[in-house]
Design an enzyme around this catalytic site. Structure first.
Site, mmCIF file in Angstrom:
data_model
loop_
_atom_site.group_PDB
_atom_site.id
_atom_site.type_symbol
_atom_site.label_atom_id
_atom_site.label_comp_id
_atom_site.label_asym_id
_atom_site.label_seq_id
_atom_site.Cartn_x
_atom_site.Cartn_y
_atom_site.Cartn_z
ATOM 1 N N HIS A 256 0.071 1.408 4.762
ATOM 2 C CA HIS A 256 0.923 2.323 3.993
ATOM 3 C C HIS A 256 0.952 3.744 4.572
ATOM 4 C CE1 HIS A 256 0.720 -1.041 1.421
ATOM 5 N NE2 HIS A 256 -0.275 -0.679 0.650
ATOM 6 N N LYS A 344 -3.623 9.231 -10.066
ATOM 7 C CA LYS A 344 -2.797 8.474 -9.122
ATOM 8 C C LYS A 344 -1.707 9.393 -8.607
ATOM 9 C CE LYS A 344 0.358 4.476 -9.051
ATOM 10 N NZ LYS A 344 -0.175 3.485 -8.125
HETATM 11 C C1 BG6 Z 1 -2.176 -2.341 -1.901
HETATM 12 C C2 BG6 Z 1 -3.685 -2.243 -1.781
HETATM 13 O O1 BG6 Z 1 -1.607 -2.645 -0.675
HETATM 14 O O2 BG6 Z 1 -1.662 -1.099 -2.359
HETATM 15 C C3 BG6 Z 1 -4.300 -1.838 -3.105
HETATM 16 O O3 BG6 Z 1 -4.205 -3.496 -1.373
HETATM 17 C C4 BG6 Z 1 -3.660 -0.577 -3.632
HETATM 18 O O4 BG6 Z 1 -5.695 -1.667 -2.974
HETATM 19 C C5 BG6 Z 1 -2.142 -0.725 -3.640
HETATM 20 O O5 BG6 Z 1 -4.137 -0.354 -4.938
HETATM 21 C C6 BG6 Z 1 -1.452 0.582 -3.999
HETATM 22 O O6 BG6 Z 1 -0.098 0.313 -4.206
HETATM 23 P P1 BG6 Z 1 0.743 1.140 -5.276
HETATM 24 O O7 BG6 Z 1 2.119 0.616 -5.122
HETATM 25 O O8 BG6 Z 1 0.136 0.875 -6.608
HETATM 26 O O9 BG6 Z 1 0.585 2.571 -4.868
#
Ligand code: BG6
Length: 479
Positions: A256, A344
């Site tokens: 990501h 978050k």
């Molecule tokens: C995932 C990870 O790819 O992305 C997770 O494996 C993480 O650990 C998640 O929590 C986060 O994604 P989002 O869309 O909730 O930000």
């Protein structure tokens, strides 16, 4: 792209006609976390929004479980279940128990898929979703190829979607890629990074290339530094067995954060589509070097189920990286991500150099463009303006764009966007094999031996050592 925003009219015009054709989804690892939290809710969402009309869903896994048990686990992840849509989905759901490396089981799966086609009196296109751990990708890919059940024909396409993590290092990723290219064409292969399906990540290129005021400044002459931050409030949520082998570096930085950085850092592609973008992203990934790293682990992590008692796995990472090319020479780029933090938040901050100020009292800060990926979606530009009534004093002001202010519609869920693109055969938002391997190379460079992992209390902003990191690099993390 999926949707078109009409600014003044404050509505989202759906740009995509409903796909009338029946699609068969075959989900490997259907009893896992991802299927219940994301994939099944995304298929439900596409049906509900009338983006697809008819589906058959075949869940595949090793467990002895029945369809209704699987579906019941997905319900809590669907917002306000519409009974009619849910019934449509559950009536088209089948479960096939299968050992991933046991070839004869694939003939049974093939038989079930043929039966479904016969029942519907037409062979429907097949979307195979590998939502398993990457160690099963090789066996599943091979067995799908050998059994012939994923063979495209004039009547139906067959496509394969590989969930992240794609391997656990460069070697394993390369091996998976080699295995895939022996038996499938690259046009059939979709490597998912769900961040690429997020509305505001999709907006990075639009912001850069549709605005004359930004692109000329998008380089080392005008940009002081960049920060990309993915903070999470949640911990590992029962995924200890998986997470402890991967850690934050492999779980979110390798994919990501590096994908967001590649979009921010890439040269203008010839066109803002498919392979042109992937080509430019790959060039950036090739030039990234890590200069410094700080690792953390939240207190209590080692007693989570599935985690080794003396685990040294990081749940927090802060990195300083650079991109070795002319555009970004000397620009420090900071990446940070952690679990069990105070809130978050995923943000990208582009911090500009200070202006040549001609005032007696100059601003002590600089302009910052912040792209807010989540939870609020939008972006803002910090500028300086005159304090009303005062001659030479400035104050920071924000020019802000919030999605929620111009539309009452929620942005589409990333997995819905991506599944629809697979159905359409559009690979723009999927990661090419060279990108995956280049990203692993960056992460593999950070060897695990002898590294220190600093503890931090859950709900904090990370290890105390982060303050030293800031001092050392003369920077300050933005929120
Ligand atoms: C995932 C990870 O790819 O992305 C997770 O494996 C993480 O650990 C998640 O929590 C986060 O994604 P989002 O869309 O909730 O930000």
């Amino acid at each position: 792209m999926l949707v078109l925003y009409q600014h003044q009219n404050i509505n989202i015009a759906k740009n995509s006609p409903t796909l009338m054709q029946r699609i068969t989804f075959v989900i490997f690892g259907v009893t896992g976390d991802l299927a219940k939290r994301k994939i099944l809710p995304a298929i439900y969402g596409l049906l509900k929004n009338h983006q697809i009309q008819k589906v058959s869903i075949v869940g595949v896994a090793r467990r002895n479980i029945n369809s209704s048990e699987i579906l019941a686990e997905a319900i809590p992840f669907i917002n306000k279940v519409n009974k009619t849509i849910w019934k449509k989905l559950s009536n088209s759901f089948y479960y096939q128990q299968l050992e991933f490396d046991h070839q004869p089981n694939y003939h049974q799966l093939g038989e079930l898929l043929d039966q479904i086609d016969r029942k519907n009196q037409f062979p429907s296109p097949r979307l195979f979703y590998l939502a398993t751990l990457p160690e099963h990708f090789g066996a599943i890919t091979n067995n799908l190829a050998k059994s012939g059940i994923a063979k495209s024909s004039a009547q139906k396409w067959c496509r394969l979607v590989y969930e992240k993590p794609f391997g656990s290092d460069l070697l394993t990723a390369r091996k998976i890629n080699q295995g895939i290219s022996k038996v499938f064409k690259e046009q059939q292969v979709f490597r998912i990074d769900h961040y690429l399906g997020k509305e505001l990540v999709g907006n990075i290129s639009i912001l850069r290339f549709a605005n004359r005021v930004l692109e000329p400044l998008w380089n080392e002459q005008h940009i002081d530094s960049i920060q990309i931050v993915l903070n999470e409030k949640i911990g590992i949520e029962g995924r200890g067995n998986f997470y402890d082998k991967y850690g934050a570096l492999k779980d979110v930085i390798q994919n990501h954060l590096l994908q967001m950085l590649a979009l921010v850092g890439m040269e203008p592609p010839q066109k803002l589509t498919g392979d042109y973008i992937r080509q430019e992203k790959a060039k950036v990934l090739k030039k990234i070097t890590v200069k410094d790293a700080l690792f953390g682990q939240y207190n209590g992590y080692a007693s989570e189920p599935g985690v080794k008692a003396n685990s040294n796995t990081e749940t927090f990472v802060a990195l300083k990286v650079i991109i070795n090319n002319r555009r970004w020479r000397g620009v420090p780029i900071y990446l940070k991500s952690g679990k069990s933090l105070s809130k978050k938040q995923t943000n990208i901050h582009i911090i500009f150099k200070e202006a040549k100020c001609l005032l007696d009292f100059c601003p002590t800060e600089a302009n910052v463009l912040t792209i807010r990926v989540q939870p609020e979606e939008g972006f803002e530009l910090k500028l300086f303006a005159k304090v009303p009534g005062e001659q030479h004093r400035t104050m920071p002001v924000k020019m802000e764009f919030r999605h929620s202010c111009i539309t009452k519609h929620k942005s589409p869920e990333a997995y819905e966007v991506l599944l629809l693109d697979v159905i359409r055969g559009d690979q723009s938002l999927f990661v090419r094999k060279d990108e995956i391997e280049l990203a692993w190379k960056i992460v593999d460079g950070l060897k695990e031996n002898g590294r220190v992992v600093y503890n931090y209390p859950p709900g904090s902003s990370g290890p105390l050592k982060l303050q030293e990191f800031e001092k050392k690099h003369h920077m300050r993390w933005l929120t």
